[in-house]
Motif scaffolding. Structure first.
Motif, mmCIF file in Angstrom:
data_model
loop_
_atom_site.group_PDB
_atom_site.id
_atom_site.type_symbol
_atom_site.label_atom_id
_atom_site.label_comp_id
_atom_site.label_asym_id
_atom_site.label_seq_id
_atom_site.Cartn_x
_atom_site.Cartn_y
_atom_site.Cartn_z
ATOM 1 N N VAL A 74 0.855 -1.181 0.000
ATOM 2 C CA VAL A 74 0.000 0.000 0.000
ATOM 3 C C VAL A 74 0.896 1.237 0.000
ATOM 4 O O VAL A 74 2.116 1.144 0.150
ATOM 5 C CB VAL A 74 -0.951 0.029 1.218
ATOM 6 N N ARG A 75 0.289 2.379 -0.141
ATOM 7 C CA ARG A 75 1.045 3.630 -0.143
ATOM 8 C C ARG A 75 1.344 4.018 1.297
ATOM 9 O O ARG A 75 0.639 4.790 1.926
ATOM 10 C CB ARG A 75 0.257 4.716 -0.864
ATOM 11 N N ALA A 175 -6.354 5.243 -0.642
ATOM 12 C CA ALA A 175 -6.544 6.647 -1.015
ATOM 13 C C ALA A 175 -7.912 7.124 -0.522
ATOM 14 O O ALA A 175 -8.542 7.969 -1.148
ATOM 15 C CB ALA A 175 -6.422 6.829 -2.523
ATOM 16 N N TYR A 176 -8.339 6.552 0.606
ATOM 17 C CA TYR A 176 -9.609 6.941 1.227
ATOM 18 C C TYR A 176 -9.304 8.020 2.264
ATOM 19 O O TYR A 176 -8.485 7.819 3.159
ATOM 20 C CB TYR A 176 -10.261 5.734 1.899
ATOM 21 N N HIS A 177 -9.981 9.144 2.138
ATOM 22 C CA HIS A 177 -9.708 10.311 2.989
ATOM 23 C C HIS A 177 -10.905 10.612 3.891
ATOM 24 O O HIS A 177 -12.054 10.342 3.531
ATOM 25 C CB HIS A 177 -9.429 11.546 2.132
ATOM 26 N N SER A 178 -10.608 11.167 5.054
ATOM 27 C CA SER A 178 -11.677 11.818 5.799
ATOM 28 C C SER A 178 -12.213 12.957 4.931
ATOM 29 O O SER A 178 -11.591 13.346 3.941
ATOM 30 C CB SER A 178 -11.168 12.330 7.149
ATOM 31 N N TYR A 434 -6.685 -7.402 -1.917
ATOM 32 C CA TYR A 434 -6.457 -6.341 -2.896
ATOM 33 C C TYR A 434 -6.210 -4.995 -2.218
ATOM 34 O O TYR A 434 -6.597 -4.761 -1.072
ATOM 35 C CB TYR A 434 -7.671 -6.192 -3.813
ATOM 36 N N VAL A 435 -5.593 -4.101 -2.992
ATOM 37 C CA VAL A 435 -5.571 -2.689 -2.648
ATOM 38 C C VAL A 435 -6.322 -1.957 -3.741
ATOM 39 O O VAL A 435 -6.198 -2.276 -4.934
ATOM 40 C CB VAL A 435 -4.135 -2.141 -2.505
ATOM 41 N N CYS A 436 -7.153 -0.987 -3.336
ATOM 42 C CA CYS A 436 -7.822 -0.098 -4.281
ATOM 43 C C CYS A 436 -7.335 1.314 -4.009
ATOM 44 O O CYS A 436 -7.457 1.800 -2.884
ATOM 45 C CB CYS A 436 -9.338 -0.185 -4.141
#
Length: 702
Positions: A74-75, A175-178, A434-436
């Motif tokens: 992941v990043r 890449a999910y953000h608040s 997976y990673v999305c």
């Protein structure tokens, strides 16, 4: 101090002994069996039509790096695309007091040094002003000064093994953000309604003002739950007598009015938390029963429409029974289409009152309830996310709205997107580890529900819809997948008192777990190049993907006073002024996209690029605008075998006024590339081209 403990002890401490998990796994054995046995979707069920239930569990206050910075593929801390600070140091080297530098450091190491319990670190500043200071105009260099050095503390696989196994088994979104740079209430407004508007005094709702229920009038815009209700779709909130004021729907005007009517006979209570606090504090069971009876008398006076909203949105169950109530509905076949799970404070994962291990127990029970009924599991999506980052560091600068999007501005600063937080997508269609990496925020949850139910949410602004996805890219509805092998996640330490981790005297940059993971295809195909024009450099942006890509420009030679932002579908541009003898700036985009530009203002070398998605080739065109021949070198910086670097490098002579093109194949690297371009005789000139070539199919992480 940290000590080992058994898996059985983990769940006993978390709120109930659930029995030891299967060897080498923290997932409920029932869920493991359900995954192993899951068939293909039933006849006629395809895509989102195969989904019958969506379960939303929003927990509290953890950043992505704080939890998953060391997770493989992941990043995280090994991110090749990490931005540089104005000081020249990487974003991970945060400036501290008196010229010091603080790197990310493990909670486990600090706990051992300070003789504390790693599960019980304390909360940090997570206010609107504190979030703005950490973000620092987009430079991301204010974390320690805004939050203290404890902001850099992180967990790893040994500390939160269930979280890591969920990521390794299902799909994690990196890449999910608040939704906004601030605290719980405004972020939960986005989850429940798609926005956070204004307070009654005209100020923006960027704080937890709603928690003063005695005086707060309630937010006057609608919620998605009300739209589901109007459309005849079933939904329900599962929450206990004490819910840490996290059931955000209670703070909307419609529900506050229903609560006042239901509480009319309870002796002066006008809002749910006040009443249930009295119930919780009652010494005798008889007194609790009397109070609850008065509530039922008030509920009986509600109209049928009000009663439905009360039962779905405001009804609370006894302490410690949230998961039981959910399990009962699963077993009875009465699980609603949309379930919102709102745990108590001790199970909320908030670092001031809870811990990761408490939350692990709730998650375990919910997944076990589904696993025990495979027919329900096969039709259910569970979304586990976090409302905000507390004050914990994350290194990825969030996409933010430009100033002209006024609804996304407050006090001269963009309201969002906010800092990255974890999102785990648990379902039969996301098995595989997976990673999305599509950009999401809390409004993406509503948009997933929109796609699934057809019920629209008008509160979500155009910019949010443009810059974020609807979560469907995290799923593969075409075929079922077997659960991947997962190793023993490690021992879990016991609980202890609250404390603030301190960095070690000798600091080291953390090492991310080695290896990649399968990656979901993404809707982006970004590119960028620069050429000289009168007064500066014209940076041409392009994105041939089906979704808008957010680009950010970091001006390291003071070309602009702050980082610039732009959202591109098709083409876009920046004109970068050349105010001195040279330039140096970086353009970043989604999923590791990066272009570095450096050179003299009067330089003759130029580089452009073209992406061939079908062949997964990058065409790099080298141009010479000068009066003498230039020798360009194109060499890979990664994604090729170290022994083959020389074979992949190219040296190309370009005559004055001419150009030549080099084709770099990224096919063997699953579409990933990272190239540096230099020119002999132009020492200041350098370009770096990095990113991923999408071809519409699943890939691997970079």
């Amino acid at each position: 101090m940290t000590t080992d403990m058994t898996r059985r002890r983990l769940f006993a401490l978390g709120g109930g002994a659930l029995g030891a998990a299967a060897a080498g796994s923290f997932l409920p054995p029932s869920l493991q069996a359900a995954i192993a046995a899951q068939p293909a979707p039933g006849p006629g069920a395809a895509g989102l039509d195969a989904v019958e239930h969506v379960v939303i569990l929003m927990q509290e206050n953890r950043s992505f790096d704080h939890y998953f910075g060391t997770l493989r593929g992941v990043r995280g801390f090994g991110d090749r695309n990490a931005v540089e600070l104005p000081s020249g140091k990487p974003v991970f080297a945060q400036p501290g007091p008196l010229g010091s530098t603080v790197l990310p450091f493990p909670v486990r190491e600090a706990a051992e040094a300070q003789k504390k319990d790693l599960q019980y670190i304390g909360a940090l500043d997570h206010s609107w002003s504190g979030g703005a200071k950490a973000w620092a105009g987009g430079w991301m260099n204010g974390w320690v000064t805004a939050k203290t050095a404890a902001t850099m503390a992180y967990y790893d696989r040994r500390d939160i093994p269930l979280h890591y196994e969920l990521a390794d088994t299902f799909t994690v979104c990196d890449a999910y953000h608040s939704s906004i740079h601030t605290s719980t209430s405004p972020n939960r407004n986005h989850l429940w309604s798609g926005r956070t508007g204004d307070e009654a005094n005209g100020k923006r709702a960027v704080g937890n003002d709603a928690y003063d229920e005695g005086t707060h009038p309630g937010y006057d815009w609608g919620t998605y739950a009300e739209r589901l209700e109007k459309a005849g779709r079933t939904w329900k909130t599962y929450t206990e007598w004490e819910n840490f004021t996290d059931n955000q729907i209670e703070f909307f005007a419609t529900f506050k009015a229903i609560a006042r009517k239901a509480l009319a006979r309870t002796g002066g209570h006008t809002y749910m938390e006040s009443f249930y606090a009295t119930v919780r504090d009652a010494d005798a069971p008889d007194e609790r029963e009397r109070l609850l009876g008065l509530l039922e008398e008030g509920v009986a006076t509600l109209t049928p429409a009000e009663r439905s909203l009360f039962e779905r949105g405001l009804r609370r169950v006894e302490p410690g029974t949230l998961a039981d109530a959910f399990a009962e509905d699963v077993a009875a076949g009465t699980l609603p289409e949309v379930s919102y799970l709102v745990p108590s404070a001790v199970d909320s994962e908030h670092p001031s009152v809870s811990s990761p291990v408490h939350s692990a127990t709730v998650v375990y029970k919910i997944l076990d309830a589904l696993g025990r009924h495979p027919d329900v599991w096969r039709r259910t999506v569970v979304l586990i996310n976090y409302d905000e980052n507390d004050g914990f560091f994350d290194h990825v600068p969030p996409p933010v709205a430009p100033p002209e999007v006024t609804e996304e501005q407050w006090e001269g600063k963009p309201t969002g997107l906010g800092v990255r937080v974890p999102m785990l997508v648990v379902s039969p269609w996301t098995v595989g580890g997976y990673v999305c990496s599509e950009v999401f925020d809390h409004t993406s949850v509503i948009r997933f529900l929109e796609r699934w139910t057809g019920v629209e949410e008008p509160n979500i602004g155009d910019w949010r819809r443009k810059v974020t996805g609807d979560l469907t890219s995290a799923f593969d509805f075409t075929r079922p997948r077997r659960r991947p092998e997962t190793g023993q996640p490690g021992a879990i330490p016991p609980f202890g008192g609250r404390w603030q981790p301190r960095p070690p005297a000798v600091q080291h940059m953390p090492v991310q777990e080695a290896g990649t993971r399968p990656a979901r295809p993404l809707p982006y195909q970004p590119d960028a190049e620069a050429r000289r024009v009168d007064g500066g450099l014209l940076v041409a942006l392009s994105n041939t993907g089906r979704s808008s890509a957010h680009f950010a420009l970091y001006p390291y030679a003071n070309e602009f006073p702050a980082p610039q932002h732009q959202d591109v579908s098709g083409t876009g541009r920046w004109t970068v002024p050349l105010t001195g003898g040279g330039y140096r700036f970086t353009v970043t985009g989604p999923n590791g996209f990066r272009r570095e530009f450096e050179g003299a203002a009067d330089g003759a070398a130029e580089v452009s690029s073209r992406i061939d998605a079908r062949e997964r080739d990058l065409h790099v065109t080298l141009r010479n605008h000068g009066r003498r021949t230039l020798t360009f070198t194109v060499r890979p910086l990664g994604y090729v075998d170290e022994d083959d670097l020389r074979d992949w490098s190219r040296t190309v002579k370009v005559k004055p006024g001419r150009s030549r093109t080099v084709v770099h194949s990224a096919a063997d690297a699953h579409g990933w590339y990272d190239l540096a371009v230099t020119a002999d005789g132009e020492d200041a000139f350098r370009r770096r081209l990095m990113g991923h070539i999408e071809n519409g199919r699943a890939s691997v992480s970079g």
